[in-house]
Design an enzyme around this catalytic site. Structure first.
Site, PDB file in Angstrom:
ATOM      1  N   HIS A 155       0.821  -1.216   0.000  1.00  0.00           N
ATOM      2  CA  HIS A 155       0.000   0.000   0.000  1.00  0.00           C
ATOM      3  C   HIS A 155       0.853   1.263   0.000  1.00  0.00           C
ATOM      4  O   HIS A 155       0.376   2.327  -0.360  1.00  0.00           O
ATOM      5  CB  HIS A 155      -0.927   0.013   1.225  1.00  0.00           C
ATOM      6  CG  HIS A 155      -2.036  -0.986   1.099  1.00  0.00           C
ATOM      7  ND1 HIS A 155      -3.303  -0.648   0.712  1.00  0.00           N
ATOM      8  CD2 HIS A 155      -2.046  -2.332   1.262  1.00  0.00           C
ATOM      9  CE1 HIS A 155      -4.057  -1.734   0.666  1.00  0.00           C
ATOM     10  NE2 HIS A 155      -3.314  -2.777   0.999  1.00  0.00           N
ATOM     11  N   ASP A 362       3.573   9.491  -0.560  1.00  0.00           N
ATOM     12  CA  ASP A 362       2.409   8.714  -0.133  1.00  0.00           C
ATOM     13  C   ASP A 362       2.181   7.581  -1.125  1.00  0.00           C
ATOM     14  O   ASP A 362       2.400   7.771  -2.328  1.00  0.00           O
ATOM     15  CB  ASP A 362       1.163   9.618  -0.122  1.00  0.00           C
ATOM     16  CG  ASP A 362       0.207   9.264   1.008  1.00  0.00           C
ATOM     17  OD1 ASP A 362       0.185   8.091   1.400  1.00  0.00           O
ATOM     18  OD2 ASP A 362      -0.514  10.165   1.480  1.00  0.00           O
TER      19      ASP A 362
HETATM   20  O1  F6P Z   1      -1.341   2.270   4.597  1.00  0.00           O
HETATM   21  C1  F6P Z   1      -0.347   2.240   5.520  1.00  0.00           C
HETATM   22  C2  F6P Z   1      -0.783   1.835   6.928  1.00  0.00           C
HETATM   23  O2  F6P Z   1       0.307   1.458   7.701  1.00  0.00           O
HETATM   24  C3  F6P Z   1      -1.736   0.686   6.993  1.00  0.00           C
HETATM   25  O3  F6P Z   1      -1.114  -0.559   6.894  1.00  0.00           O
HETATM   26  C4  F6P Z   1      -2.328   0.971   8.327  1.00  0.00           C
HETATM   27  O4  F6P Z   1      -3.515   0.326   8.572  1.00  0.00           O
HETATM   28  C5  F6P Z   1      -2.458   2.507   8.351  1.00  0.00           C
HETATM   29  O5  F6P Z   1      -1.377   2.937   7.593  1.00  0.00           O
HETATM   30  C6  F6P Z   1      -2.479   3.089   9.759  1.00  0.00           C
HETATM   31  O6  F6P Z   1      -1.299   2.777  10.442  1.00  0.00           O
HETATM   32  P1  F6P Z   1      -1.246   1.928  11.785  1.00  0.00           P
HETATM   33  O7  F6P Z   1      -1.859   0.587  11.488  1.00  0.00           O
HETATM   34  O8  F6P Z   1       0.209   1.837  12.104  1.00  0.00           O
HETATM   35  O9  F6P Z   1      -2.033   2.680  12.795  1.00  0.00           O
END
Ligand code: F6P
Length: 456
Positions: A155, A362
């Protein structure tokens, strides 16, 4: 039809599905046929990482989760995932730290994910793993003898090869990634970087995105994430009529709303964005009282030191901008460090004359797409978008900016503020068509077709 097994670090809370649905839930809705299994971390810590998953059934889906031991959480999540991979993959090596012990635990936690998933798997399951936290799960499944088709979607961006090589286990991570059958990226640039790293570290050449490694064929594909534009438009239109939105409109007293919505993360370019706004206020005194900037920044990963310093920096900049430019009846910057409901945000997008989306880097950025979907086509707002967001590759009618160039962002704000209605309409119509085409459903269809071996 084969069952789909989704593997992601965070698993949605079945009780909250629909109401507070996060990005991944919305993106995957189309792929989640009844009977699918979603496996991952519960979001909870315990004394030790679970050996077996807890399963619940809800809304026709199975959710299976494991807890992480406190030490594992620190080294795997805070350490290697978010202290090393996250900054480096976003090409910000100055924010990265490396610790061999953290990497060892990252591998162990990926193995623990695989071990807990193993007993739940059926021979013809299609396994779809998500994101940088789980680069090593497929390799561990292969060691355990799993021969199912396994896909991986990244992602976040894949960094330029020269930056990727800064990671001490760069080669081991590439080898682990090559145990998938399909590897998906957000943009052709990300895929190009990955193929470049394969060439420079492993001497592997790709043809048409296909790599042959250890007698296996791996498809490296570009399948950008999207949103369900039509349902977002409906939500934004309905919410914009409600009381919260009316309060917002009243508080603007005829001024244009400029809106930013981000996680409080250094990749989102918030200090640079605030500096650009300050530059705009300084260089365009004639527009000063015509605008109100609302930045919503949801706290995130607060146990990582760099996120704490970012928060302090933004508090300081907010005080400094408002101190210098506020008037008795006007506050130039409203800054909220709370998570706002998705529906509230949808209504705010519709009201906003300018959507300001300026990450330094991003993977995709769905805020940009949601902002477009939320607009009133007859009188739409203007999207200012960073060139370094994956979304920029598919949104050329936005005002594209270099987020490091604060003068250029200040100019873009001034241009957006005075853009004639016909130009706004033309840009918006083109953008909306793109957001509708490159949708969440299209993403799921494209990736699952590759995973099932029928893509291309
Ligand atoms: O898209 C990147 C990401 O790390 C996702 O995998 C994740 O759900 C989101 O950002 C929010 O981050 P975190 O899970 O570390 O709170």
């Amino acid at each position: 039809m084969a069952r789909l097994v989704i593997v992601s670090n965070r698993v949605p809370d079945p009780a909250e599905r629909g109401q507070r649905a996060g990005g991944l839930v919305v993106s995957l809705a189309e792929a989640l046929a009844p009977g699918s299994l979603w496996f991952g971390w519960s979001g909870k810590t315990a004394a030790h990482t679970s050996r077996a998953a807890k399963q619940v059934e809800a809304g026709g889906l199975s959710y299976a989760t494991i807890d992480l031991g406190e030490t594992d959480y620190r080294a795997f999540y805070l350490g290697f995932s978010n202290g090393s991979l996250w900054p480096l993959f976003h090409m910000m090596p100055g924010n990265a730290v490396f610790d061999r012990g953290d990497y060892a635990i990252y591998r162990e936690v990926n193995q623990a994910f695989a071990a807990a998933l193993l007993p739940l798997l059926r021979p013809d399951d299609l396994i779809w793993i998500h994101d940088y936290q789980l680069l090593g799960v497929a390799a561990a499944l292969r060691v355990a003898g799993v021969t199912n088709r396994i896909g991986f979607f990244l992602h976040i961006p894949f960094p330029a090869p020269a930056l990727f090589e800064l990671l001490p286990p760069a080669t081991a991570l590439l080898e682990a990634m090559l145990t998938h059958d399909v590897i998906g990226f957000q943009t052709t640039q990300d895929r190009g970087h990955f193929l470049g790293a394969l060439s420079s570290r492993l001497g592997l050449a790709a043809s048409d995105g296909v790599v042959i490694h250890r007698n296996r064929k791996i498809n490296c594909v570009v399948t950008p994430v999207g949103i369900d534009a039509d349902s977002f438009t409906v939500m934004a239109t309905n919410i914009a009529r409600r009381i919260d939105a009316r309060r917002m409109i009243e508080s603007l007293a005829g001024r244009a709303l400029m809106l930013g919505v981000d996680r409080l993360d250094y990749t989102k370019g918030l200090p640079e964005r605030f500096d650009a706004y300050r530059r705009f206020l300084q260089d365009y005194p004639e527009h000063r009282r015509q605008i109100s900037f609302l930045q919503i920044a949801a706290p995130s990963r607060e146990e990582v030191e760099r996120y704490r310093t970012l928060r302090e920096e933004l508090n300081h900049k907010t005080g400094s901008i408002n101190g210098a430019y506020s008037d008795f009846d006007w506050v130039p910057l409203r800054y909220m460090t709370r998570t706002a409901a998705r529906s509230t945000v949808a209504g705010l997008y519709r009201i906003a004359r300018i959507g300001l989306v300026t990450p330094l880097r991003d993977g995709m950025n769905l805020v940009a797409k949601e902002y477009v979907a939320a607009q009133n086509p007859a009188d739409p707002g203007v999207l200012i978008l960073s060139r370094f967001a994956g979304a920029a590759a598919g949104m050329p009618e936005a005002i594209l900016v270099n987020p490091y160039d604060i003068d250029a962002v200040a100019e873009a704000i001034a241009a957006a503020l005075v853009m004639p209605q016909e130009e706004r309409q033309a840009r918006h119509a083109a953008l909306l068509e793109r957001v509708q085409d490159v949708s969440a459903a299209a993403y799921c269809r494209a990736f699952t077709a590759w995973l099932a071996g029928t893509g291309g």
